[in-house]
Design a protein around this motif. Structure first.
Motif, PDB file in Angstrom:
ATOM      1  N   ASP A 177     -13.046 -12.276   3.869  1.00 53.57           N
ATOM      2  CA  ASP A 177     -12.125 -11.237   4.334  1.00 53.57           C
ATOM      3  C   ASP A 177     -10.719 -11.556   3.854  1.00 53.57           C
ATOM      4  OD1 ASP A 177     -10.630  -9.306   5.583  1.00 53.57           O
ATOM      5  OD2 ASP A 177     -11.438  -9.658   7.592  1.00 53.57           O
ATOM      6  N   ASN A 180      -0.509  -9.055  -6.178  1.00 52.80           N
ATOM      7  CA  ASN A 180      -1.946  -8.864  -6.292  1.00 52.80           C
ATOM      8  C   ASN A 180      -2.583  -9.580  -7.475  1.00 52.80           C
ATOM      9  OD1 ASN A 180      -1.902  -7.363  -3.993  1.00 52.80           O
ATOM     10  ND2 ASN A 180      -1.937  -5.380  -5.013  1.00 52.80           N
ATOM     11  N   ARG A 216      -6.613  -7.830   9.008  1.00 48.11           N
ATOM     12  CA  ARG A 216      -7.970  -8.175   8.622  1.00 48.11           C
ATOM     13  C   ARG A 216      -8.961  -7.110   9.062  1.00 48.11           C
ATOM     14  NH1 ARG A 216      -9.213 -13.729   9.852  1.00 48.11           N
ATOM     15  NH2 ARG A 216     -11.265 -13.130   9.086  1.00 48.11           N
ATOM     16  N   ASN A 217     -10.046  -6.968   8.309  1.00 49.58           N
ATOM     17  CA  ASN A 217     -11.048  -5.939   8.575  1.00 49.58           C
ATOM     18  C   ASN A 217     -12.306  -6.486   9.233  1.00 49.58           C
ATOM     19  OD1 ASN A 217     -10.473  -3.631   5.790  1.00 49.58           O
ATOM     20  ND2 ASN A 217      -9.264  -4.092   7.600  1.00 49.58           N
ATOM     21  N   LEU A 226     -11.534  -6.077   0.747  1.00 50.17           N
ATOM     22  CA  LEU A 226     -10.207  -5.924   0.131  1.00 50.17           C
ATOM     23  C   LEU A 226      -9.644  -4.541   0.415  1.00 50.17           C
ATOM     24  CD1 LEU A 226     -11.182  -7.635  -3.232  1.00 50.17           C
ATOM     25  CD2 LEU A 226      -9.524  -8.524  -1.599  1.00 50.17           C
ATOM     26  N   THR A 227      -9.873  -4.037   1.618  1.00 51.40           N
ATOM     27  CA  THR A 227      -9.446  -2.689   1.970  1.00 51.40           C
ATOM     28  C   THR A 227      -8.086  -2.690   2.655  1.00 51.40           C
ATOM     29  OG1 THR A 227     -10.669  -2.894   4.037  1.00 51.40           O
ATOM     30  CG2 THR A 227     -11.790  -1.821   2.221  1.00 51.40           C
ATOM     31  N   ALA A 228      -7.456  -1.528   2.698  1.00 51.95           N
ATOM     32  CA  ALA A 228      -6.198  -1.350   3.416  1.00 51.95           C
ATOM     33  C   ALA A 228      -6.480  -0.491   4.640  1.00 51.95           C
ATOM     34  CB  ALA A 228      -5.160  -0.667   2.522  1.00 51.95           C
ATOM     35  N   SER A 229      -6.516  -1.124   5.805  1.00 54.83           N
ATOM     36  CA  SER A 229      -6.821  -0.419   7.044  1.00 54.83           C
ATOM     37  C   SER A 229      -6.195  -1.160   8.207  1.00 54.83           C
ATOM     38  CB  SER A 229      -8.335  -0.323   7.250  1.00 54.83           C
ATOM     39  OG  SER A 229      -8.644   0.182   8.529  1.00 54.83           O
ATOM     40  N   THR A 272       0.820  -1.210   0.000  1.00 56.35           N
ATOM     41  CA  THR A 272       0.000   0.000   0.000  1.00 56.35           C
ATOM     42  C   THR A 272       0.852   1.258   0.000  1.00 56.35           C
ATOM     43  OG1 THR A 272      -1.736  -1.183   1.195  1.00 56.35           O
ATOM     44  CG2 THR A 272      -1.824   1.225   1.242  1.00 56.35           C
ATOM     45  N   THR A 309      -8.224  -9.305   3.739  1.00 52.80           N
ATOM     46  CA  THR A 309      -7.399  -8.169   4.141  1.00 52.80           C
ATOM     47  C   THR A 309      -6.347  -8.591   5.155  1.00 52.80           C
ATOM     48  OG1 THR A 309      -8.968  -7.607   5.911  1.00 52.80           O
ATOM     49  CG2 THR A 309      -9.286  -6.533   3.779  1.00 52.80           C
ATOM     50  N   GLN A 310      -5.215  -7.891   5.136  1.00 51.04           N
ATOM     51  CA  GLN A 310      -4.157  -8.038   6.139  1.00 51.04           C
ATOM     52  C   GLN A 310      -3.597  -6.648   6.433  1.00 51.04           C
ATOM     53  OE1 GLN A 310      -3.054 -10.543   8.035  1.00 51.04           O
ATOM     54  NE2 GLN A 310      -4.644 -11.865   7.190  1.00 51.04           N
ATOM     55  N   GLY A 325     -13.452  -1.884  -0.939  1.00 52.32           N
ATOM     56  CA  GLY A 325     -12.089  -1.657  -1.416  1.00 52.32           C
ATOM     57  C   GLY A 325     -11.991  -1.963  -2.899  1.00 52.32           C
TER      58      GLY A 325
END
Length: 358
Positions: free
Chosen positions: A246, A131, A251-252, A225-228, A111, A248-249, A162
């Motif tokens: 989920d 990706n 994770r959301n 698939l968000t970046a948080s 990111t 995400t890493q 995302g």
């Protein structure tokens, strides 16, 4: 994507501490887990810490690479992306010093480098954000869930949170390409990019766009698939009986979601089966034989003899298809979506096992 050679190479994969700093740093050395998180928070923010080689990577009984820890937490990377980017660049320097041919950018190290764009000028080492293969695996997992776990499988409504990110845009295009869903809801922060993507895929599948998480409220399947650094999806956001993938890493979703909404199935996304994989000296939060898809993409490149950059920025569907071809070429080593888990625990959603779609 640059070039290939017949000779396999070696690779490095960059990781960073996630939300629970002590818990993740204990993966490097167990006694580190005894230090309070506020101490780590201050140290990681203010000390000029160097990247650390935290594990050796073995596949098929051979040492094929290294896990390199970027000493900066998830929130640090998001709050100070300039400093985070500099630390990732130093980790890539270390990967090259270790003799690696390609380096994969794990979690938020991708990111803060704009999906590897800030490293594009490097000619001494190949870079990938992982990706392309992540999109392929998430697409495979989503299709299995639609087939085996979603009540409205004949008329599925899928929400992608995302959607304009590197993986999100690719997954959105994959699901729309052959009309695998009846309806799409796309959620992202940037209204301009969101509207452009919705207009593009809306030519294939009825599509709506929103900047609000509440827009997923009637989706059968929600793909995260968000970046948080935080758990963003809560119990109130989901329809009865919804399924969440989920990927995400950090994770959301929170484990509390499973307790507060027992009707909802949360599946861990982007996890790949590589049975002979062993990490020696540390771990990245998965058991032996399993890896995140971005890690698996980097391994695929090295083992297939790829040289040069691969997935930088948003991967094209052609690149996703090429990653699938590489996985098929190394299918004797695995490289297929792992059997589903929820917060690391196995769940049964039907058979056969998920694989790399053709």
């Amino acid at each position: 994507m640059t070039s290939h050679t017949e000779s396999p190479g070696t690779f490095a994969f960059t990781v960073h501490p996630r939300a629970r700093l002590g818990e993740d740093l204990a993966r490097v050395w167990p006694p580190l887990g005894r230090v309070p998180d506020p101490v780590y928070d201050a140290a990681l923010r203010h000390l000029p810490l160097r990247p650390v080689t935290m594990a050796g990577i073995h596949i098929g009984g051979e040492r094929v690479g290294h896990v390199v820890l970027v000493p900066y937490g998830a929130r640090h990377l998001l709050d100070s992306p300039g400093e985070g980017r500099a630390r990732v660049h130093r980790a890539v320097d270390k990967a090259r010093a270790l003799g690696c041919d390609v380096v994969g950018l794990g979690a938020l190290t991708a990111t803060v480098t704009a999906g590897g764009v800030s490293l594009r000028s490097r000619t001494d080492i190949g870079v990938t954000n992982g990706n392309a293969f992540t999109a392929a695996i998430v697409d495979d997992q989503a299709r299995r869930l639609l087939r085996d776990a979603v009540d409205h499988a004949s008329d599925p409504h899928v929400a992608i949170v995302g959607a304009t990110g590197s993986v999100g845009a690719a997954v959105t295009r994959l699901l729309a390409r052959d009309r695998a869903v009846a309806r799409l809801t796309l959620v992202a922060r940037s209204a301009r990019r969101l509207d452009a993507l919705a207009a593009e895929v809306g030519r294939h599948v009825p599509t709506t766009a929103s900047t609000l998480m509440e827009a997923v409220a009637d989706a059968d399947l929600v793909i995260l698939l968000t970046a948080s650094a935080d758990a963003l999806l809560g119990p109130a956001h989901l329809a009865p009986g919804a399924v969440v993938l989920d990927a995400t890493q950090p994770r959301n979703t929170s484990a509390s979601l499973a307790h507060e909404r027992p009707d909802v199935l949360v599946v861990d996304g982007g996890v790949v089966d590589i049975p002979s994989l062993r990490l020696v000296g540390g771990n990245i939060g998965l058991p032996d034989g399993r890896a995140y898809a971005c890690f698996a993409e980097t391994a695929l490149l090295a083992l297939s003899g790829h040289r040069g950059h691969f997935s930088i920025g948003v991967p094209t569907l052609e690149l996703v298809d090429h990653a699938r071809e590489l996985a098929r070429g190394l299918s004797h080593l695995g490289f297929r979506a792992a059997e589903p888990t929820s917060f690391g625990r196995p769940v049964t959603i039907g058979r056969p096992a998920m694989g790399v779609a053709s």
